[in-house]
Design a protein around this motif. Structure first.
Motif, PDB file in Angstrom:
ATOM      1  N   ARG A   1      -1.180  15.785  -3.058  1.00 33.52           N
ATOM      2  CA  ARG A   1      -0.678  14.958  -4.172  1.00 33.52           C
ATOM      3  C   ARG A   1       0.014  15.813  -5.226  1.00 33.52           C
ATOM      4  O   ARG A   1      -0.161  17.020  -5.276  1.00 33.52           O
ATOM      5  N   ARG A   2       0.774  15.162  -6.060  1.00 36.68           N
ATOM      6  CA  ARG A   2       1.472  15.769  -7.208  1.00 36.68           C
ATOM      7  C   ARG A   2       2.495  16.802  -6.764  1.00 36.68           C
ATOM      8  O   ARG A   2       2.693  17.817  -7.402  1.00 36.68           O
ATOM      9  N   GLN A   3       3.119  16.521  -5.621  1.00 39.42           N
ATOM     10  CA  GLN A   3       4.209  17.372  -5.144  1.00 39.42           C
ATOM     11  C   GLN A   3       5.449  16.527  -4.857  1.00 39.42           C
ATOM     12  O   GLN A   3       6.348  16.969  -4.150  1.00 39.42           O
ATOM     13  N   GLY A   4       5.451  15.312  -5.350  1.00 40.35           N
ATOM     14  CA  GLY A   4       6.627  14.462  -5.196  1.00 40.35           C
ATOM     15  C   GLY A   4       6.638  13.582  -3.963  1.00 40.35           C
ATOM     16  O   GLY A   4       7.621  12.896  -3.704  1.00 40.35           O
ATOM     17  N   LEU A   5       5.529  13.582  -3.203  1.00 34.20           N
ATOM     18  CA  LEU A   5       5.563  12.824  -1.942  1.00 34.20           C
ATOM     19  C   LEU A   5       5.625  11.316  -2.161  1.00 34.20           C
ATOM     20  O   LEU A   5       6.252  10.602  -1.376  1.00 34.20           O
ATOM     21  N   ALA A   6       5.001  10.821  -3.226  1.00 30.13           N
ATOM     22  CA  ALA A   6       5.099   9.379  -3.475  1.00 30.13           C
ATOM     23  C   ALA A   6       6.567   9.006  -3.690  1.00 30.13           C
ATOM     24  O   ALA A   6       7.022   7.954  -3.221  1.00 30.13           O
ATOM     25  N   GLY A   7       7.290   9.870  -4.366  1.00 32.28           N
ATOM     26  CA  GLY A   7       8.720   9.619  -4.561  1.00 32.28           C
ATOM     27  C   GLY A   7       9.480   9.596  -3.243  1.00 32.28           C
ATOM     28  O   GLY A   7      10.363   8.763  -3.035  1.00 32.28           O
TER      29      GLY A   7
ATOM     30  N   ASN B   1       0.856  -1.190   0.000  1.00 34.67           N
ATOM     31  CA  ASN B   1       0.000   0.000   0.000  1.00 34.67           C
ATOM     32  C   ASN B   1       0.891   1.239   0.000  1.00 34.67           C
ATOM     33  O   ASN B   1       1.835   1.323   0.792  1.00 34.67           O
ATOM     34  N   ILE B   2       0.617   2.155  -0.921  1.00 32.97           N
ATOM     35  CA  ILE B   2       1.245   3.486  -0.870  1.00 32.97           C
ATOM     36  C   ILE B   2       0.148   4.492  -1.173  1.00 32.97           C
ATOM     37  O   ILE B   2      -0.542   4.378  -2.192  1.00 32.97           O
ATOM     38  N   THR B   3      -0.019   5.424  -0.271  1.00 32.58           N
ATOM     39  CA  THR B   3      -1.121   6.377  -0.413  1.00 32.58           C
ATOM     40  C   THR B   3      -0.662   7.746   0.079  1.00 32.58           C
ATOM     41  O   THR B   3      -0.021   7.857   1.122  1.00 32.58           O
ATOM     42  N   VAL B   4      -1.018   8.762  -0.705  1.00 34.38           N
ATOM     43  CA  VAL B   4      -0.717  10.143  -0.333  1.00 34.38           C
ATOM     44  C   VAL B   4      -2.049  10.860  -0.131  1.00 34.38           C
ATOM     45  O   VAL B   4      -3.001  10.669  -0.897  1.00 34.38           O
ATOM     46  N   CYS B   5      -2.116  11.666   0.903  1.00 38.04           N
ATOM     47  CA  CYS B   5      -3.316  12.450   1.215  1.00 38.04           C
ATOM     48  C   CYS B   5      -3.723  13.266  -0.018  1.00 38.04           C
ATOM     49  O   CYS B   5      -2.866  13.934  -0.623  1.00 38.04           O
TER      50      CYS B   5
END
Ligand SMILES: CC(C)(COP(=O)(O)OP(=O)(O)OC[C@H]1O[C@@H](n2cnc3c(N)ncnc32)[C@H](O)[C@@H]1OP(=O)(O)O)[C@@H](O)C(=O)NCCC(=O)NCCS
Length: 171
Positions: free
Chosen positions: A95-101, A87-91
């Protein structure tokens, strides 16, 4: 011992300067915050029971917060010389600010600490943007798992299996 991955690059994040925090799920409020993001993020979100089972099983649950806001999290299952990202989830707000990276980078640090040679994951076949995101972070296509995910009604959706070989690995 608290997890100490490399500190996230604050320039990637919405409000540099405040307190970044890597932490686990240690309180009911933290689990509630995770479940709130899950509910906003998936057609079939993980349940409280799924997270409780993951905690009991000793899976790696890594939360990233900024001040009091939970930004995102990963859940990974350690294996023999490998790790499996579940599981990988960003609030949605951040999103779209590089946090998943940032989360994937922290996951790789943890996996290497576990002597993992690679990280596996599954992603819905229809989620091409997410597959491209993983590819940008070193994951390669391995296979398709037929009917892996629930869809609406009785229908199922295929999963794309991807793998990242970690730096320095002999794999
Ligand atoms: C997938 C997810 C973790 C990406 O988090 P993020 O912090 O926004 O990712 P980053 O900022 O590092 O990267 C953004 C890139 O992800 C890609 N992406 C992946 N999934 C996307 C989505 N659902 N919508 C838009 N872009 C997505 C895009 O290419 C985007 O790049 P762009 O902004 O240049 O178009 C986040 O969208 C999320 O939590 N989605 C819901 C849960 C989910 O699908 N998790 C993955 C399950 S396999």
């Amino acid at each position: 011992m608290p997890f100490t991955a490399s500190v996230p690059d604050e320039t990637l994040l919405p409000a540099a300067g405040a307190a970044w925090r890597w932490h686990g799920v240690t309180t009911p409020a933290e689990l509630d915050a995770v479940l709130a993001i899950e509910a906003q993020s998936y057609s079939h979100p993980w349940t409280r029971g799924n997270f409780t089972d993951a905690l009991k099983a000793g899976f790696h649950i890594q939360l990233l917060s900024h001040g009091s806001q939970l930004l995102g999290y990963t859940v990974a299952m350690p294996g023999v010389e490998e790790a499996h990202l579940l599981n990988i989830t960003v609030c949605p707000d951040v999103r779209r600010q590089g946090l998943a990276g940032v989360l994937l980078q922290a996951l790789a640090v943890w996996a290497q600490q576990q002597q993992a040679q690679c990280i596996w994951l599954e992603v819905r076949a229809s989620h091409a943007a997410t597959q491209r995101l993983y590819a940008r972070h070193g994951f390669e296509f391995v296979a398709v798992r037929k009917g892996y995910y629930p869809l609406d009604g009785q229908q199922r959706e295929d999963a794309v299996v991807m793998k990242r070989v970690l730096p320095g690995s002999a794999a």
